[in-house]
Design a protein around this motif. Structure first.
Motif, PDB file in Angstrom:
ATOM      1  N   ALA A 329       0.847  -1.108   0.183  1.00  0.00           N
ATOM      2  CA  ALA A 329      -0.224   0.292   0.248  1.00  0.00           C
ATOM      3  C   ALA A 329       0.959   0.696  -0.126  1.00  0.00           C
ATOM      4  N   CYS A 330       0.507   2.020  -0.761  1.00  0.00           N
ATOM      5  CA  CYS A 330       1.588   3.235  -0.657  1.00  0.00           C
ATOM      6  C   CYS A 330       2.131   3.105  -0.592  1.00  0.00           C
ATOM      7  N   ASP A 331       3.705   2.737  -1.454  1.00  0.00           N
ATOM      8  CA  ASP A 331       5.095   2.797  -1.483  1.00  0.00           C
ATOM      9  C   ASP A 331       5.486   3.676  -2.449  1.00  0.00           C
ATOM     10  N   PRO A 332       5.754   4.753  -2.625  1.00  0.00           N
ATOM     11  CA  PRO A 332       6.616   4.906  -3.203  1.00  0.00           C
ATOM     12  C   PRO A 332       7.807   4.441  -4.455  1.00  0.00           C
ATOM     13  N   ASP A 333       8.642   3.946  -3.013  1.00  0.00           N
ATOM     14  CA  ASP A 333       9.306   3.076  -4.118  1.00  0.00           C
ATOM     15  C   ASP A 333       8.661   1.419  -4.850  1.00  0.00           C
ATOM     16  N   GLY A 334       7.899   1.259  -4.632  1.00  0.00           N
ATOM     17  CA  GLY A 334       7.075   0.321  -5.302  1.00  0.00           C
ATOM     18  C   GLY A 334       6.798  -0.169  -6.158  1.00  0.00           C
ATOM     19  N   PRO A 335       6.103  -1.228  -7.400  1.00  0.00           N
ATOM     20  CA  PRO A 335       5.825  -1.064  -8.672  1.00  0.00           C
ATOM     21  C   PRO A 335       5.276   0.473  -8.851  1.00  0.00           C
ATOM     22  N   LEU A 336       5.005   0.899 -10.447  1.00  0.00           N
ATOM     23  CA  LEU A 336       3.905   1.838 -10.671  1.00  0.00           C
ATOM     24  C   LEU A 336       2.931   1.125 -10.502  1.00  0.00           C
ATOM     25  N   VAL A 337       2.129   2.110  -9.567  1.00  0.00           N
ATOM     26  CA  VAL A 337       0.049   1.300  -9.850  1.00  0.00           C
ATOM     27  C   VAL A 337      -0.931   2.462  -9.815  1.00  0.00           C
ATOM     28  N   ALA A 338      -0.656   4.071 -11.201  1.00  0.00           N
ATOM     29  CA  ALA A 338      -1.822   4.526 -11.273  1.00  0.00           C
ATOM     30  C   ALA A 338      -2.763   4.272 -12.265  1.00  0.00           C
ATOM     31  N   GLU A 339      -4.310   4.896 -11.768  1.00  0.00           N
ATOM     32  CA  GLU A 339      -5.249   4.948 -12.578  1.00  0.00           C
ATOM     33  C   GLU A 339      -5.876   6.536 -12.425  1.00  0.00           C
ATOM     34  N   THR A 361       6.025   5.675  -8.481  1.00  0.00           N
ATOM     35  CA  THR A 361       6.317   7.636  -8.425  1.00  0.00           C
ATOM     36  C   THR A 361       6.252   7.630 -10.374  1.00  0.00           C
ATOM     37  N   LEU A 362       5.166   9.022 -10.315  1.00  0.00           N
ATOM     38  CA  LEU A 362       5.560   8.555 -11.502  1.00  0.00           C
ATOM     39  C   LEU A 362       6.459  10.070 -12.007  1.00  0.00           C
ATOM     40  N   ARG A 363       6.740  10.161 -13.583  1.00  0.00           N
ATOM     41  CA  ARG A 363       7.566  11.539 -13.883  1.00  0.00           C
ATOM     42  C   ARG A 363       6.901  11.635 -15.042  1.00  0.00           C
ATOM     43  N   PRO A 364       7.936  13.071 -15.482  1.00  0.00           N
ATOM     44  CA  PRO A 364       7.110  13.892 -16.546  1.00  0.00           C
ATOM     45  C   PRO A 364       8.369  12.877 -17.570  1.00  0.00           C
ATOM     46  N   ASP A 365       8.273  12.574 -18.829  1.00  0.00           N
ATOM     47  CA  ASP A 365       8.453  11.883 -20.225  1.00  0.00           C
ATOM     48  C   ASP A 365       9.378  10.410 -19.887  1.00  0.00           C
ATOM     49  N   GLU A 366       8.040  10.439 -18.816  1.00  0.00           N
ATOM     50  CA  GLU A 366       8.653   8.407 -19.234  1.00  0.00           C
ATOM     51  C   GLU A 366       7.502   7.235 -20.283  1.00  0.00           C
ATOM     52  N   THR A 367       7.654   6.902 -20.369  1.00  0.00           N
ATOM     53  CA  THR A 367       7.095   5.284 -21.145  1.00  0.00           C
ATOM     54  C   THR A 367       6.341   4.817 -20.118  1.00  0.00           C
ATOM     55  N   VAL A 368       5.039   4.378 -20.076  1.00  0.00           N
ATOM     56  CA  VAL A 368       4.370   3.624 -19.435  1.00  0.00           C
ATOM     57  C   VAL A 368       3.634   2.629 -20.127  1.00  0.00           C
ATOM     58  N   HIS A 369       2.919   1.251 -19.074  1.00  0.00           N
ATOM     59  CA  HIS A 369       2.004   0.785 -19.827  1.00  0.00           C
ATOM     60  C   HIS A 369       0.332   1.352 -19.688  1.00  0.00           C
ATOM     61  N   LYS A 429       6.296   0.200 -18.114  1.00  0.00           N
ATOM     62  CA  LYS A 429       6.043  -0.677 -19.104  1.00  0.00           C
ATOM     63  C   LYS A 429       7.202  -1.943 -19.458  1.00  0.00           C
ATOM     64  N   ASP A 430       7.447  -2.103 -17.778  1.00  0.00           N
ATOM     65  CA  ASP A 430       8.338  -4.150 -17.645  1.00  0.00           C
ATOM     66  C   ASP A 430       7.623  -4.335 -17.167  1.00  0.00           C
ATOM     67  N   ASP A 431       6.677  -3.615 -16.124  1.00  0.00           N
ATOM     68  CA  ASP A 431       6.216  -4.993 -15.955  1.00  0.00           C
ATOM     69  C   ASP A 431       4.381  -4.192 -15.674  1.00  0.00           C
ATOM     70  N   PRO A 432       3.871  -5.028 -16.606  1.00  0.00           N
ATOM     71  CA  PRO A 432       2.065  -4.192 -16.784  1.00  0.00           C
ATOM     72  C   PRO A 432       1.250  -4.793 -16.073  1.00  0.00           C
ATOM     73  N   LEU A 433       0.506  -3.531 -15.549  1.00  0.00           N
ATOM     74  CA  LEU A 433      -0.197  -4.037 -14.261  1.00  0.00           C
ATOM     75  C   LEU A 433      -1.511  -3.501 -14.338  1.00  0.00           C
ATOM     76  N   LEU A 434      -2.926  -4.179 -13.918  1.00  0.00           N
ATOM     77  CA  LEU A 434      -4.274  -3.989 -14.527  1.00  0.00           C
ATOM     78  C   LEU A 434      -5.421  -3.570 -12.244  1.00  0.00           C
ATOM     79  N   MET A 435      -5.429  -2.760 -12.390  1.00  0.00           N
ATOM     80  CA  MET A 435      -6.303  -2.451 -11.020  1.00  0.00           C
ATOM     81  C   MET A 435      -7.933  -2.622 -11.610  1.00  0.00           C
ATOM     82  N   GLU A 436      -8.456  -3.044 -10.936  1.00  0.00           N
ATOM     83  CA  GLU A 436     -10.096  -3.499 -10.364  1.00  0.00           C
ATOM     84  C   GLU A 436     -10.253  -2.640 -11.040  1.00  0.00           C
ATOM     85  N   PRO A 437     -11.780  -2.362 -11.780  1.00  0.00           N
ATOM     86  CA  PRO A 437     -12.168  -0.938 -11.960  1.00  0.00           C
ATOM     87  C   PRO A 437     -13.064  -0.990 -11.255  1.00  0.00           C
ATOM     88  N   TRP A 438     -13.314   0.870 -11.033  1.00  0.00           N
ATOM     89  CA  TRP A 438     -14.532   0.793 -10.064  1.00  0.00           C
ATOM     90  C   TRP A 438     -15.799   0.981 -10.605  1.00  0.00           C
TER      91      TRP A 438
END
Length: 732
Positions: A329-339, A361-369, A429-438
């Protein structure tokens, strides 16, 4: 928190990037239209130093245009984000629409926030929609507080409205809904109304006077102490009843004066755990004032009493192919999961996505999945693509302030995510994930449209695609039976906004046309027909004759074709041609242009010519035979029937059942659903419920919900069927 004896503003101003989740608070404002949410956001921004006068950002732009919103009548339709800094915390304030048609924006706000502030007008009270949102928050344990606005109204009564809130929101425990402050009234005016000029802190027993336009603290006079004693004792009892320290109640009842700091700490824990719901008061700042009444107390409640993102459970996450993944939960150093919680189009920067970061952590100009699944039925394609994001920013009115990063727990706006849509997940992009939708509300109001001109027709598809990408509560349907383009919306205002966005944003002018329901036809009894297609015009002619019998089948049987030809009357190679012909004619219909269903067609006899018979000739003969069989038969028009469930307050059950009966509906049962509500089950022809969502809202004062699912097709009443046949014959 808001009732600390020595509260102080601390650092204030425009929000920047947060460096730790513990310093972030995400709060969503909930309330009906006109309750004062947007005005409250402006007042909080002023008190936090984010603006230098009410409603204005520092360079003269607007935070929001409240007057325009009121003037446009129910067009405050978008979730908006206003981040501010207060006492070392970043507060992301999410302002939601107050109109029921835009519940999708509200659900997005609830998804992005960690606590909810329910805004209740002292002059209007609590409506049914607000009660239902409270129940939604209660179901997931979201912390809540209540702020009463419009205290400047001559008929405003804070005490009465507090009791109303306790009845509406504290059904299980009225002592869990109690005021932290009492209003401090100034001198009575000529009309007898005494305006609210400040607040009395019940725990601290301090006065907070806002009459000068800035909060000033003082001791209450001896004449004021008796006024607050009963409310203070009840508040303390309510707090310690929820305390984790079981000795507090015994100590209090034993006459011990409990430490102020202990009470505040227990209050903060009870609020953050979602078991105690304080009531506060607020009013906008007057012209030239630096603070609005109650805004300091609200900001302190948000920072001290509402939970941090660290206290929110980790979301349910899988890989795009469905394999479960555990995310801290809410780990800035964990795998990126944003919605993506909201998608909007800006005429200058293109698509802008509001994003809540749950991990990493999300940063500008990076490639995400970008992963988006589960909304194909609403016109959203599933996709798994890599995208390079643009700039990160914190919105403030019409401005965007650049951010260097967005950590877990924070919200930000992302530019140039051209494929991402509301509800999509952003991950590495190296670890694609999917959140359960609301859960999205089901759009139940159909809006059939067509392009106004050829130029509009060329742009319609792209415009509609962008429209549904922004709003997942809207469903796009290309109806194959009626050949209509249908936008399914949540209500009339939702539909109006959709049309306006098509016109103003995407340059597409459309016309609204009557929505057609997919009817069907069937044979009511057995009939026979003979198809004769014989033509000779030089060279090879056309020769095919077939005799068929048609009989009805039970509902849901479809079309059955049976070959009973004997003696080679119809050569074997042409029997499939007859079947193809009758099925093609069945799809076109035989009475009013609707597809035939639930019949058995039996090929009995026919004739062929050694030279002039062909596949095309026997297809034509089969179609003619079916049409002839229909001439002497009774043809039923079948209409779709829906299973309808209505969740409604007990006081409206009779009116709802009567209304359903008036729509040719059959009530098949009722059951108690708790909370003084009843679930009504009925079967209703779909042609009668095209606008049911709008009518039910009016009938139940916005407190009822309904769902519908297709059940079957069944015969229409003869009089109605005949009218539709006449219309079909008049419009071939």
């Amino acid at each position: 928190m808001g009732d600390k004896a020595n509260a102080h503003p601390g650092a204030a101003g425009r929000a920047t990037a947060a460096d730790h989740p513990a310093s972030v608070r995400n709060v969503v404002l909930v309330g009906h239209s006109g309750s004062g949410k947007t005005t409250l956001v402006e007042a909080l921004a002023l008190t936090a130093g984010a603006v230098n006068r009410a409603g204005r950002v520092e360079d003269g732009g607007t935070v929001s245009d409240y007057d325009e919103i009121e003037h446009r009548q129910q067009r405050s339709v978008q979730l908006s984000l206003v981040p501010v800094d207060w006492d070392g915390y970043k507060i992301n304030i999410l302002d939601t629409p107050g109109y029921a048609d835009f519940v999708g924006e509200l659900r997005a706000g609830l998804r992005a926030a960690d606590a909810a502030l329910f805004v209740v007008s002292a002059s209007d009270g609590v409506d049914g929609s607000t009660r239902m949102v409270w129940e939604e928050c209660a179901a997931v344990g979201m912390p809540r507080a209540i702020v009463i606005t419009h205290l400047e109204s001559a008929r405003a009564d804070f005490d009465e409205m507090t009791r109303t809130c306790a009845e509406a929101f504290g059904a299980d425990d009225p002592d869990a809904v109690l005021p932290l402050y009492l209003p401090l009234h100034g001198p009575q005016g000529p009309d007898g109304h005494a305006p609210v000029t400040g607040l009395i802190g019940l725990l601290s027993q301090r006065l907070f006077d806002y009459s000068s336009g800035e909060r000033k603290e003082s001791e209450p006079g001896p004449e004021q102490l008796p006024l607050i004693e009963e409310a203070r004792n009840r508040l303390i009892e309510g707090i310690i009843a929820e305390s984790e320290d079981e000795t507090l109640m015994d100590r209090y009842l034993g006459g011990e004066e409990l430490d102020f700091k202990t009470l505040v700490q227990d209050l903060e824990r009870a609020v953050a755990r979602g078991i105690f719901f304080p009531v506060l008061a607020a009013a906008p700042a007057a012209e030239g004032a630096k603070q609005g009444l109650g805004t300091v107390e609200l900001l302190e409640l948000i920072t001290g009493g509402f939970p941090t993102p660290l206290e929110r459970e980790a979301p349910t996450v899988t890989t795009p192919d469905g394999k479960a993944r555990q995310v801290k939960a809410c780990d800035p150093d964990g795998p990126l999961v944003a919605e993506v919680v909201k998608t909007a189009s800006d005429p200058y920067v293109g698509r802008v996505s509001m994003v809540r970061v749950f991990s990493g952590t999300l940063r500008p100009d990076e490639t995400v999945h970008v992963s988006g699944h589960g909304l194909a039925d609403r016109g959203h394609e599933d996709h798994d693509v890599d995208e390079r994001i643009g700039a990160l920013s914190a919105p403030f009115g019409k401005q965007q302030r650049a951010l260097t990063h967005a950590i877990a727990g924070d919200l930000a706006c992302v530019a140039k995510l051209n494929r991402a849509e509301t509800g999509d997940t952003l991950s590495s992009k190296d670890d694609p994930l999917l959140m359960e939708p609301w859960e999205m509300p089901d759009p139940l109001l159909p809006l059939a449209i067509q392009a106004h001109s050829k130029a509009d027709e060329d742009k319609l598809s792209q415009g509609l695609g962008r429209l549904v990408a922004e709003d997942p509560t809207m469903r796009l349907e290309q109806n194959q039976d009626t050949h209509q383009v249908v936008l399914w919306c949540l209500g009339e205002a939702h539909a109006d906004v959709a049309l306006e966005r098509l016109r103003s944003r995407y340059g597409v002018q459309v016309d609204v046309v009557p929505h057609k329901v997919s009817l069907r036809e069937t044979f009511a009894d057995r009939s026979a027909g003979r198809g004769r297609h014989v033509k000779q015009s030089g060279g090879h002619g056309q020769y095919a004759i077939c005799a068929i019998e048609v009989e009805p089948l039970p509902g849901g049987s479809g079309i059955e074709f049976v070959d009973k030809v004997v003696g080679g009357a119809v050569p074997r190679q042409f029997i499939p041609s007859v079947e193809k012909g009758v099925r093609a004619q069945a799809a076109r219909g035989v009475a009013a242009g609707y597809a035939l269903i639930d019949i058995r067609i039996t090929l009995l006899d026919g004739k062929a010519h050694s030279v002039d018979s062909s596949d095309a000739a026997f297809q034509t003969a089969g179609a003619l035979a079916l049409r002839e069989a229909a001439v002497d038969a009774r043809i039923h028009l079948l209409e779709p029937v829906a299973e309808v469930t209505v969740l409604v307050g007990d006081e409206y059950v009779g009116a709802v059942m009567s209304d359903l009966s008036g729509r040719r509906g059959r009530v098949v049962g009722t059951e108690q659903a708790g909370g003084n509500r009843t679930l009504v089950r009925a079967e209703v022809p779909e042609i009668e419920i095209g606008r049911y969502g709008v009518d039910l809202r009016s009938l139940s004062h916005g407190t009822a919900r309904f769902n519908r699912t297709y059940a079957r097709h069944e015969p229409m009443p003869a009089q109605l069927a005949e009218k539709i046949r006449e219309q079909a014959q008049g419009n071939p």
